[in-house]
Design an enzyme around this catalytic site. Structure first.
Site, PDB file in Angstrom:
ATOM      1  N   LYS A  11       0.463  -1.099  -0.205  1.00  0.00           N
ATOM      2  CA  LYS A  11      -0.236  -0.008   0.333  1.00  0.00           C
ATOM      3  C   LYS A  11       0.857   1.295   0.296  1.00  0.00           C
ATOM      4  CE  LYS A  11      -3.395  -1.946   2.224  1.00  0.00           C
ATOM      5  NZ  LYS A  11      -4.928  -2.257   3.432  1.00  0.00           N
ATOM      6  N   TYR A  51     -12.114  -1.816  -3.980  1.00  0.00           N
ATOM      7  CA  TYR A  51     -13.631  -2.268  -2.698  1.00  0.00           C
ATOM      8  C   TYR A  51     -14.771  -1.655  -2.484  1.00  0.00           C
ATOM      9  CZ  TYR A  51      -8.210  -2.010   0.078  1.00  0.00           C
ATOM     10  OH  TYR A  51      -6.787  -2.490   0.025  1.00  0.00           O
ATOM     11  N   PHE A  59     -15.643   3.746   6.629  1.00  0.00           N
ATOM     12  CA  PHE A  59     -14.109   4.311   6.701  1.00  0.00           C
ATOM     13  C   PHE A  59     -13.658   3.945   5.005  1.00  0.00           C
ATOM     14  CE2 PHE A  59     -14.448  -0.659   7.467  1.00  0.00           C
ATOM     15  CZ  PHE A  59     -14.077  -0.947   6.303  1.00  0.00           C
ATOM     16  N   ARG A  87      -2.353 -14.652   4.543  1.00  0.00           N
ATOM     17  CA  ARG A  87      -2.303 -13.538   5.983  1.00  0.00           C
ATOM     18  C   ARG A  87      -1.885 -13.974   7.380  1.00  0.00           C
ATOM     19  NH1 ARG A  87      -7.458 -11.956   4.936  1.00  0.00           N
ATOM     20  NH2 ARG A  87      -8.066 -12.296   6.644  1.00  0.00           N
ATOM     21  N   THR A  93      -5.714  -7.031  10.746  1.00  0.00           N
ATOM     22  CA  THR A  93      -6.124  -6.287   9.613  1.00  0.00           C
ATOM     23  C   THR A  93      -5.562  -4.673  10.964  1.00  0.00           C
ATOM     24  OG1 THR A  93      -7.842  -6.881   9.103  1.00  0.00           O
ATOM     25  CG2 THR A  93      -7.456  -4.519   8.755  1.00  0.00           C
ATOM     26  N   ARG A 104       2.207  -6.098   9.139  1.00  0.00           N
ATOM     27  CA  ARG A 104       1.401  -5.315   9.174  1.00  0.00           C
ATOM     28  C   ARG A 104       2.035  -4.697  10.724  1.00  0.00           C
ATOM     29  NH1 ARG A 104      -3.775  -7.137   7.667  1.00  0.00           N
ATOM     30  NH2 ARG A 104      -4.445  -6.132   5.865  1.00  0.00           N
ATOM     31  N   ASN A 114      -2.196   0.071   6.895  1.00  0.00           N
ATOM     32  CA  ASN A 114      -1.487  -1.440   7.568  1.00  0.00           C
ATOM     33  C   ASN A 114      -0.667  -1.931   5.976  1.00  0.00           C
ATOM     34  OD1 ASN A 114      -3.153  -1.776   5.670  1.00  0.00           O
ATOM     35  ND2 ASN A 114      -4.773  -2.637   6.728  1.00  0.00           N
ATOM     36  N   HIS A 117      -2.283  -5.441   1.204  1.00  0.00           N
ATOM     37  CA  HIS A 117      -3.411  -6.611   1.176  1.00  0.00           C
ATOM     38  C   HIS A 117      -3.248  -7.276   1.017  1.00  0.00           C
ATOM     39  CE1 HIS A 117      -7.223  -7.721   0.123  1.00  0.00           C
ATOM     40  NE2 HIS A 117      -7.038  -7.439  -0.668  1.00  0.00           N
ATOM     41  N   GLU A 128      -9.571 -10.956  -8.225  1.00  0.00           N
ATOM     42  CA  GLU A 128      -8.418  -9.936  -7.800  1.00  0.00           C
ATOM     43  C   GLU A 128      -7.639  -9.652  -8.607  1.00  0.00           C
ATOM     44  OE1 GLU A 128      -9.525  -8.816  -3.002  1.00  0.00           O
ATOM     45  OE2 GLU A 128      -7.777  -9.805  -3.130  1.00  0.00           O
TER      46      GLU A 128
HETATM   47  P1  CMP Z   1      -7.470  -4.591   3.330  1.00  0.00           P
HETATM   48  O1  CMP Z   1      -7.172  -5.765   3.820  1.00  0.00           O
HETATM   49  O2  CMP Z   1      -7.158  -3.778   2.298  1.00  0.00           O
HETATM   50  O3  CMP Z   1      -9.120  -5.047   3.191  1.00  0.00           O
HETATM   51  C1  CMP Z   1      -9.913  -3.215   3.692  1.00  0.00           C
HETATM   52  C2  CMP Z   1      -8.797  -2.277   4.301  1.00  0.00           C
HETATM   53  O4  CMP Z   1     -10.162  -1.277   5.152  1.00  0.00           O
HETATM   54  C3  CMP Z   1      -8.334  -2.942   5.428  1.00  0.00           C
HETATM   55  O5  CMP Z   1      -7.951  -3.207   4.585  1.00  0.00           O
HETATM   56  C4  CMP Z   1      -8.157  -1.449   5.655  1.00  0.00           C
HETATM   57  O6  CMP Z   1      -6.704  -0.718   5.625  1.00  0.00           O
HETATM   58  C5  CMP Z   1      -8.809  -0.181   5.841  1.00  0.00           C
HETATM   59  N1  CMP Z   1      -9.399   0.363   6.741  1.00  0.00           N
HETATM   60  C6  CMP Z   1     -10.102   0.889   7.407  1.00  0.00           C
HETATM   61  N2  CMP Z   1     -10.579   0.995   8.568  1.00  0.00           N
HETATM   62  C7  CMP Z   1     -11.140  -0.194   8.748  1.00  0.00           C
HETATM   63  C8  CMP Z   1     -11.910  -0.408   9.634  1.00  0.00           C
HETATM   64  N3  CMP Z   1     -12.257  -0.078  10.810  1.00  0.00           N
HETATM   65  N4  CMP Z   1     -12.190  -1.649   9.206  1.00  0.00           N
HETATM   66  C9  CMP Z   1     -11.339  -2.525   8.809  1.00  0.00           C
HETATM   67  N5  CMP Z   1     -10.766  -1.782   7.694  1.00  0.00           N
HETATM   68  C10 CMP Z   1     -10.622  -1.554   7.623  1.00  0.00           C
END
Ligand code: CMP
Length: 140
Positions: A11, A51, A59, A87, A93, A104, A114, A117, A128
């Site tokens: 990212k 997304y 968010f 993962r 996350t 992370r 973070n 992805h 994807e």
């Molecule tokens: P990702 O795996 O890219 O999938 C969705 C992204 O939304 C997640 O990682 C986070 O970086 C982002 N995100 C931001 N805020 C939140 C939240 N409150 N809960 C979950 N994901 C979030």
């Protein structure tokens, strides 16, 4: 042994800090092979479509703004149980909840920034991967 593929994004918070190589090394050390990789800047339309599953979440707008704020590196990773393996090395996350030794935990700045992805299932991985790569761009 079942070799499979997953999809990964390094990212903007990580590309900004010049962490592509460090993250690639952690993926490789975890037993994943980078079989396709390219650096690009997501358009707003691409980020919104990628997304789309999160469209109703509070968010979503911030997530799209963040993911278009700088370059990303999109990747196809191959290995045994690639989705689960990726993962595990990514960690939770929220970097504050991620296990020591995960990407992370080491590099993530916040739940939004973070650093990486990763696909959450083999079905999502296939979709994807197809979103960013043609079959000819992936070489195991
Ligand atoms: P990702 O795996 O890219 O999938 C969705 C992204 O939304 C997640 O990682 C986070 O970086 C982002 N995100 C931001 N805020 C939140 C939240 N409150 N809960 C979950 N994901 C979030």
């Amino acid at each position: 042994m079942t070799v499979s593929r997953t999809f990964s994004i390094i990212k903007p918070d990580a590309t900004r800090r010049n962490l592509t190589g460090a993250i690639d090394a952690m993926l490789e050390e975890a037993g994943l092979r980078i079989v396709a990789q390219k650096r690009l800047r997501l358009t707003r339309a691409q980020a919104e479509e990628f997304y789309a599953v999160h469209k109703a979440r509070p968010f979503f707008a911030d997530l799209v703004a963040f993911m278009t704020s700088g370059p990303v590196v999109v990747q196809v990773l191959e290995g045994e149980d690639a989705v689960a393996r990726n993962r595990a090395v990514m960690g939770a996350t929220d970097p504050a909840k991620a296990e020591p030794g995960t990407i992370r935990k080491r590099f993530g700045e916040s739940i939004e920034a973070n650093s990486v992805h990763g696909s959450d299932s083999p079905e999502t991985a296939a979709a994807e991967i197809a979103f960013f790569f043609t079959p000819a761009e992936i070489t195991g």
